[in-house]
Write an enzyme that holds these catalytic residues in place. Structure first.
Site, PDB file in Angstrom:
ATOM      1  N   GLN A   1       6.874  58.208  37.728  1.00  0.00           N
ATOM      2  CA  GLN A   1       6.071  57.938  36.528  1.00  0.00           C
ATOM      3  C   GLN A   1       5.909  59.224  35.698  1.00  0.00           C
ATOM      4  O   GLN A   1       6.788  60.070  35.741  1.00  0.00           O
ATOM      5  CB  GLN A   1       4.698  57.333  36.888  1.00  0.00           C
ATOM      6  CG  GLN A   1       4.777  55.918  37.450  1.00  0.00           C
ATOM      7  CD  GLN A   1       5.096  55.861  38.922  1.00  0.00           C
ATOM      8  OE1 GLN A   1       4.509  56.563  39.710  1.00  0.00           O
ATOM      9  NE2 GLN A   1       6.022  55.018  39.299  1.00  0.00           N
TER      10      GLN A   1
ATOM     11  N   LYS B   1      13.944  61.605  35.037  1.00  0.00           N
ATOM     12  CA  LYS B   1      13.727  62.473  36.213  1.00  0.00           C
ATOM     13  C   LYS B   1      14.847  62.314  37.231  1.00  0.00           C
ATOM     14  O   LYS B   1      15.265  63.274  37.859  1.00  0.00           O
ATOM     15  CB  LYS B   1      12.382  62.142  36.882  1.00  0.00           C
ATOM     16  CG  LYS B   1      11.187  62.481  36.013  1.00  0.00           C
ATOM     17  CD  LYS B   1       9.881  62.050  36.655  1.00  0.00           C
ATOM     18  CE  LYS B   1       9.713  60.550  36.697  1.00  0.00           C
ATOM     19  NZ  LYS B   1       9.560  59.883  35.409  1.00  0.00           N
TER      20      LYS B   1
ATOM     21  N   GLY C   1      11.748  53.708  38.744  1.00  0.00           N
ATOM     22  CA  GLY C   1      13.161  53.342  38.658  1.00  0.00           C
ATOM     23  C   GLY C   1      13.930  54.572  38.211  1.00  0.00           C
ATOM     24  O   GLY C   1      13.941  54.899  37.035  1.00  0.00           O
ATOM     25  N   HIS C   2      14.496  55.303  39.155  1.00  0.00           N
ATOM     26  CA  HIS C   2      15.179  56.558  38.817  1.00  0.00           C
ATOM     27  C   HIS C   2      16.689  56.314  38.762  1.00  0.00           C
ATOM     28  O   HIS C   2      17.317  56.009  39.773  1.00  0.00           O
ATOM     29  CB  HIS C   2      14.804  57.648  39.828  1.00  0.00           C
ATOM     30  CG  HIS C   2      13.361  58.051  39.721  1.00  0.00           C
ATOM     31  ND1 HIS C   2      12.761  58.962  40.531  1.00  0.00           N
ATOM     32  CD2 HIS C   2      12.399  57.638  38.851  1.00  0.00           C
ATOM     33  CE1 HIS C   2      11.484  59.102  40.170  1.00  0.00           C
ATOM     34  NE2 HIS C   2      11.254  58.302  39.162  1.00  0.00           N
TER      35      HIS C   2
ATOM     36  N   ASP D   1       9.808  57.451  32.662  1.00  0.00           N
ATOM     37  CA  ASP D   1      11.137  57.140  32.114  1.00  0.00           C
ATOM     38  C   ASP D   1      11.718  58.295  31.299  1.00  0.00           C
ATOM     39  O   ASP D   1      12.455  58.074  30.342  1.00  0.00           O
ATOM     40  CB  ASP D   1      11.085  55.864  31.249  1.00  0.00           C
ATOM     41  CG  ASP D   1      10.457  54.715  31.997  1.00  0.00           C
ATOM     42  OD1 ASP D   1      10.803  54.537  33.173  1.00  0.00           O
ATOM     43  OD2 ASP D   1       9.609  54.012  31.422  1.00  0.00           O
TER      44      ASP D   1
HETATM   45  P1  IMP Z   1       1.814  50.061  38.148  1.00  0.00           P
HETATM   46  O1  IMP Z   1       2.219  51.464  38.490  1.00  0.00           O
HETATM   47  O2  IMP Z   1       2.831  49.029  38.495  1.00  0.00           O
HETATM   48  O3  IMP Z   1       0.434  49.733  38.632  1.00  0.00           O
HETATM   49  O4  IMP Z   1       1.700  49.981  36.532  1.00  0.00           O
HETATM   50  C1  IMP Z   1       0.710  50.743  35.807  1.00  0.00           C
HETATM   51  C2  IMP Z   1       1.305  51.280  34.512  1.00  0.00           C
HETATM   52  O5  IMP Z   1       2.265  52.281  34.820  1.00  0.00           O
HETATM   53  C3  IMP Z   1       2.029  50.240  33.662  1.00  0.00           C
HETATM   54  O6  IMP Z   1       1.861  50.569  32.296  1.00  0.00           O
HETATM   55  C4  IMP Z   1       3.490  50.438  34.043  1.00  0.00           C
HETATM   56  O7  IMP Z   1       4.371  49.996  33.042  1.00  0.00           O
HETATM   57  C5  IMP Z   1       3.509  51.944  34.221  1.00  0.00           C
HETATM   58  N1  IMP Z   1       4.568  52.396  35.111  1.00  0.00           N
HETATM   59  C6  IMP Z   1       4.598  52.317  36.457  1.00  0.00           C
HETATM   60  N2  IMP Z   1       5.718  52.861  36.944  1.00  0.00           N
HETATM   61  C7  IMP Z   1       6.406  53.307  35.887  1.00  0.00           C
HETATM   62  C8  IMP Z   1       7.639  54.010  35.752  1.00  0.00           C
HETATM   63  O8  IMP Z   1       8.321  54.345  36.730  1.00  0.00           O
HETATM   64  N3  IMP Z   1       8.022  54.311  34.483  1.00  0.00           N
HETATM   65  C9  IMP Z   1       7.260  53.996  33.406  1.00  0.00           C
HETATM   66  N4  IMP Z   1       6.095  53.367  33.484  1.00  0.00           N
HETATM   67  C10 IMP Z   1       5.674  53.019  34.717  1.00  0.00           C
END
Ligand code: IMP
Length: 424
Positions: free
Chosen positions: A224, A16, A40-41, A13
């Site tokens: 991420q 990017k 979520g971009h 977040d």
């Molecule tokens: P997962 O990727 O859904 O398995 O989540 C694993 C961890 O990564 C959790 O803490 C999510 O909140 C975090 N996470 C996954 N995708 C994002 C992102 O795009 N932005 C911020 N945190 C993310």
């Protein structure tokens, strides 16, 4: 050298999407290399506001080809919906979006297992996005995953899905006391998806290799952030892929020697969604202020983000891992109006002080930030067009960050819109 990689330097977040959207006109191809619809971009132009989860953030630039690489896990339902939304805005997607035939698919049982495991972990839940990302990567590495290429062979697909569901339904029902998933409905849905995805599927590695040979420029869009990397992040509170620079090579099939620029995206403060250690987290009015001013709510799940001061211990760590050539500092405007700004320089852990980021969480959970305090700055930054016109204390804050991390700043974002960006 033709590949630029954009990497989140914190816990995701960082903004990017906006930076990729800005750099896209300078390249021929924008490619996603890991993660899936957990990302979520956000892109904002004129009065339009759009959140991309799977399609690369170059899609709003007509001359750019977008690639979803082999390292991405694709949720067909999310992808088809996103293609529909982008087309509804008047942008051509077919012919401009290429999907790797080797990318793995997220199946309904991956989402069910993701949610069931989180429920099962209870207080120790990771706080995943519930998009099935972890279980899909588990199957990839267990060599039981379903890839895009598998859609081409109907009989083979049916057999693979039946075998997979035998196992997954047994786990869902007997371990998690969930409902079983109906195999026939699932097969029907994926056969339908096959017909719709067909025009997009190709050997993207061959496409990218040819593009490099022809001197084309590629922008690799990380999702991420580096602190969520499955190897280098705050394990187990991480995502299941490699958002770090190395992931670009394995997730796209481009050689490391083709990369010449690695842009670290640094939010001017720190946020985290989901659980896990966060040494500079603020649970006071300053944290609330950052959340409110920065609209810090997840772009994918809508969850409130945890907010805190900038952490240069973590940033020096991710700069070392990724070899950032330059930094883009985002959301500087959110700090305007704060009386003072704190920057974490080191951690106190027990009776020791360290400047090294401990990536085992038992140690990190005990880390207390040691801050340096800088003066805050005031004013509306949105109309500012040159770095020299920023308030002096804002410039000092940026210089401080750059000096401590040891990487120059190339871009500063002062608002969500494209125009609200200063190029250094
Ligand atoms: P997962 O990727 O859904 O398995 O989540 C694993 C961890 O990564 C959790 O803490 C999510 O909140 C975090 N996470 C996954 N995708 C994002 C992102 O795009 N932005 C911020 N945190 C993310």
């Amino acid at each position: 050298m033709p590949v630029t990689v954009v990497i989140g330097s914190q816990w995701g977040d960082e903004g990017k999407g906006k930076i990729v959207d800005l750099l896209a006109p300078e390249v021929d191809i924008v490619a996603r290399y890991q993660g899936g619809a957990n990302a979520g971009h956000t892109i904002v132009w004129d009065d339009q506001h759009f959140v991309l989860h799977l399609i690369p953030s170059g899609i709003f630039h007509e001359g750019v080809t977008c690639v979803i690489g082999n390292g991405v896990v694709i949720d067909p339902v999310a992808l088809m919906e996103e293609i529909r939304q982008v087309e509804a805005l008047g942008f051509q997607v077919e012919g401009r979006l290429l999907i790797s035939h080797n990318a793995h698919l997220i199946m309904p049982y991956h989402k069910a297992l993701d949610k069931a495991r989180e429920r099962w972990r209870d207080a120790e839940a990771i706080g995943t996005t519930g998009r099935g990302i972890g279980p899909a990567y588990v199957d990839k590495f267990a060599r039981t995953g379903i890839r895009v290429v598998d859609l081409l062979d109907r009989d083979g697909l049916r057999e693979k899905l039946c075998t997979a569901l035998d196992e997954k339904n047994a786990i869902l029902q007997s371990v998690y006391h969930d409902e079983a998933i109906d195999v026939e409905a699932m097969i029907e849905e994926y056969v339908d998806f096959d017909q719709r995805i067909d025009p997009f599927v190709t050997d993207t590695t061959a496409f990218l290799g040819q593009a490099l040979a022809n001197g084309k420029r590629i922008l690799a869009e990380g999702a991420q952030g580096a602190l969520l990397d499955v190897d280098f992040g705050t394990y187990p509170y991480v995502t299941s892929s490699h958002p770090t620079a190395g992931g670009c090579c394995t997730g796209l099939g481009v050689p490391p020697t083709s990369i010449d620029r690695i842009v670290g995206i640094v939010k001017a403060y720190t946020t985290r969604v989901g659980n896990g250690p966060f040494p500079t987290e603020l649970q006071d009015d300053d944290g609330e202020l950052l959340r409110a001013q920065g609209h810090e709510f997840g772009a994918t799940t809508g969850r409130p983000r945890r907010c805190g001061w900038l952490d240069t211990v973590a940033l020096r760590y991710t700069a070392r891992l990724n070899g950032f050539t330059d930094l883009a500092v985002t959301k500087l405007d959110v700090l305007a109006g704060m009386y003072e700004l704190k920057v974490c320089m080191a951690y106190r852990i027990g009776d020791k002080t360290t400047e090294r980021f401990p990536n085992d969480i038992a140690t990190l959970e005990r880390a207390e930030p040691i801050y340096e305090t800088l003066p805050g700055f005031d004013g509306d930054l949105s109309g500012i067009e040159a770095v020299e016109d920023l308030p002096g204390d804002a410039r000092d804050y940026l210089k401080f960050i750059s000096d401590v991390i040891g990487v120059p700043i190339s871009m500063i974002s002062t608002g969500p819109r494209r125009e609200e960006t200063l190029v250094v």
